[in-house]
Design a protein around this motif. Structure first.
Motif, PDB file in Angstrom:
ATOM      1  N   GLU A  30       0.309  -3.657  -5.830  1.00 14.39           N
ATOM      2  CA  GLU A  30       0.126  -4.526  -4.663  1.00 14.39           C
ATOM      3  C   GLU A  30       1.342  -4.437  -3.739  1.00 14.39           C
ATOM      4  O   GLU A  30       1.198  -4.356  -2.510  1.00 14.39           O
ATOM      5  N   GLN A  76       1.423  -2.534   0.157  1.00 15.53           N
ATOM      6  CA  GLN A  76       1.226  -3.664   1.064  1.00 15.53           C
ATOM      7  C   GLN A  76       1.169  -3.254   2.539  1.00 15.53           C
ATOM      8  O   GLN A  76       0.522  -3.932   3.347  1.00 15.53           O
ATOM      9  N   ASN A  80      -3.139   1.499   3.923  1.00 13.24           N
ATOM     10  CA  ASN A  80      -4.575   1.303   3.736  1.00 13.24           C
ATOM     11  C   ASN A  80      -4.964   1.324   2.270  1.00 13.24           C
ATOM     12  O   ASN A  80      -6.057   0.880   1.898  1.00 13.24           O
ATOM     13  N   ASN A 133      -3.892  -0.511   0.064  1.00 14.80           N
ATOM     14  CA  ASN A 133      -3.996  -1.875  -0.438  1.00 14.80           C
ATOM     15  C   ASN A 133      -5.451  -2.320  -0.463  1.00 14.80           C
ATOM     16  O   ASN A 133      -5.902  -2.954  -1.428  1.00 14.80           O
ATOM     17  N   GLN A 134      -6.203  -1.977   0.576  1.00 10.43           N
ATOM     18  CA  GLN A 134      -7.619  -2.316   0.619  1.00 10.43           C
ATOM     19  C   GLN A 134      -8.422  -1.403  -0.297  1.00 10.43           C
ATOM     20  O   GLN A 134      -9.328  -1.845  -1.011  1.00 10.43           O
ATOM     21  N   THR A 135      -8.083  -0.120  -0.285  1.00  5.43           N
ATOM     22  CA  THR A 135      -8.795   0.847  -1.131  1.00  5.43           C
ATOM     23  C   THR A 135      -8.714   0.468  -2.600  1.00  5.43           C
ATOM     24  O   THR A 135      -9.695   0.611  -3.350  1.00  5.43           O
ATOM     25  N   SER A 164      -8.045  -2.600  -3.780  1.00  5.85           N
ATOM     26  CA  SER A 164      -8.080  -4.063  -3.915  1.00  5.85           C
ATOM     27  C   SER A 164      -8.811  -4.504  -5.188  1.00  5.85           C
ATOM     28  O   SER A 164      -8.379  -5.458  -5.857  1.00  5.85           O
TER      29      SER A 164
END
Length: 251
Positions: A208, A212, A215, A217-219, A221
Motif C-alpha cells: 500500500e 500510493q 496506478n 494502488n488501484q490495480t 487494491s
C-alpha cells in the motif's frame, strides 16, 4: 588491554589481536538501533554489535544470536541479507553492505516505474516465502528493515523473528525506527499472537505504501485489502496465494 580497548571504543577505534599482532582499526559508527550499533567494517561488510549497555544482559545476547542464526538458516535465499562470523566474545556479527533501506530508495527515486515497483513487491514476497517455507516468521517487517542492493529488495533484522520449528519466542521492543503502522493489529494487543498471516498483513501495508502514488494502488487494491483485513482468518493464509492474485491483477 581491557582499559585500552574500552578507551579506543569510545573514539570509534577497535583493538584487534591478529595472529599475535595488535592492530588498531578505525571503526566508524554509522547507525544504531534500540540495542545494537552498526559500524563500518570494510568495503563489503558492516559489523552489527550489541551495545555495551546490554553486553552482560542474557536476554539481549540471546536475541542478537537468535537473529543471526535465523538469517544464517536463510543464507541460500538471494532476498535475505547475508551474515557471517558471529563473535561470541563481543556479541557481534558481520552483514553485507547494501545501498539503503527501501524507505530512502522510494523517496530518493520518485520516478520509479510500475515495473520497478512490482519487481520490489515480488522480491519482498519471495524473501518472506523462503522464510515461511522453513518455519521462520519475521514479526517486525517494515520499511526500515527492507534494504536495497543493486535495485533488489533484501530482507534483514530478524531479531524479533520466531522459528516455529522450535518453541522459542522473543518480546518486542518499540523504537523510533519501527512504525507500528505495518504491524498487524493482533500484535499491538499481544505480540506473541503474531504469525504468518501477520507477516502477510505487514506486506500488504508495505505494498500500500509503495504504490500510493501509482496506478498500481488501484490495480492491487483487492490484494492489499485482503492482506490487511483486521481479522486474520480473512487474510491470505499463505504467500503463494497472495502472489498468484498479484500476478493475475497485473495481467
Amino acid at each position: 588491554y581491557l582499559k585500552s580497548e574500552n578507551f579506543l571504543n569510545k573514539v570509534n577505534l577497535e583493538l584487534r589481536n591478529d595472529n599475535g599482532y595488535i592492530k588498531i582499526i578505525n571503526r566508524k559508527k554509522i547507525n544504531e538501533g534500540s540495542y545494537c550499533e552498526i559500524f563500518d567494517y570494510n568495503t563489503l561488510y558492516y559489523k552489527k554489535k550489541l551495545k555495551r549497555t546490554y553486553s552482560t544482559e542474557p536476554q539481549w545476547i540471546k536475541r542478537l544470536k537468535y537473529e543471526f542464526d535465523n538469517m544464517e538458516k536463510l543464507s541460500t535465499s538471494p532476498y535475505i541479507l547475508n551474515v557471517l562470523n558471529y563473535n561470541n566474545k563481543e556479541n557481534s556479527y558481520l552483514m553485507e553492505k547494501c545501498d539503503c533501506c527501501i524507505y530512502d530508495y522510494i523517496n530518493n527515486n520518485p520516478n520509479l516505474t510500475e515495473a520497478d515497483l512490482t519487481n520490489l513487491i515480488r522480491q519482498i514476497i519471495y524473501g518472506m516465502k523462503d522464510a515461511h517455507n522453513i518455519g521462520i516468521i519475521h514479526r517486525d517487517l517494515h520499511l526500515g528493515n527492507i534494504l536495497i542492493k543493486d535495485r533488489q529488495a533484501i530482507l534483514c533484522d530478524f531479531g524479533l523473528s520466531k522459528d516455529t520449528m522450535i518453541n522459542h519466542s522473543l518480546l518486542s521492543s518499540v523504537t523510533p525506527k519501527n512504525s507500528h503502522r505495518f504491524m498487524a493489529p493482533e500484535g499491538l494487543i499481544d505480540f506473541t499472537q503474531l504469525d504468518k498471516t501477520s507477516d502477510i498483513y505487514s506486506i500488504g501495508k508495505i505494498i500500500e505504501y509503495l504504490t500510493q502514488n501509482s496506478n498500481l494502488n488501484q490495480t492491487l487494491s483487492y490484494v492489499i485489502n485482503k492482506a490487511i483485513n483486521r481479522d486474520k482468518k480473512y487474510r491470505y493464509q499463505n504467500l503463494e496465494e497472495m502472489l498468484n492474485d498479484i500476478e493475475s491483477a497485473l495481467e
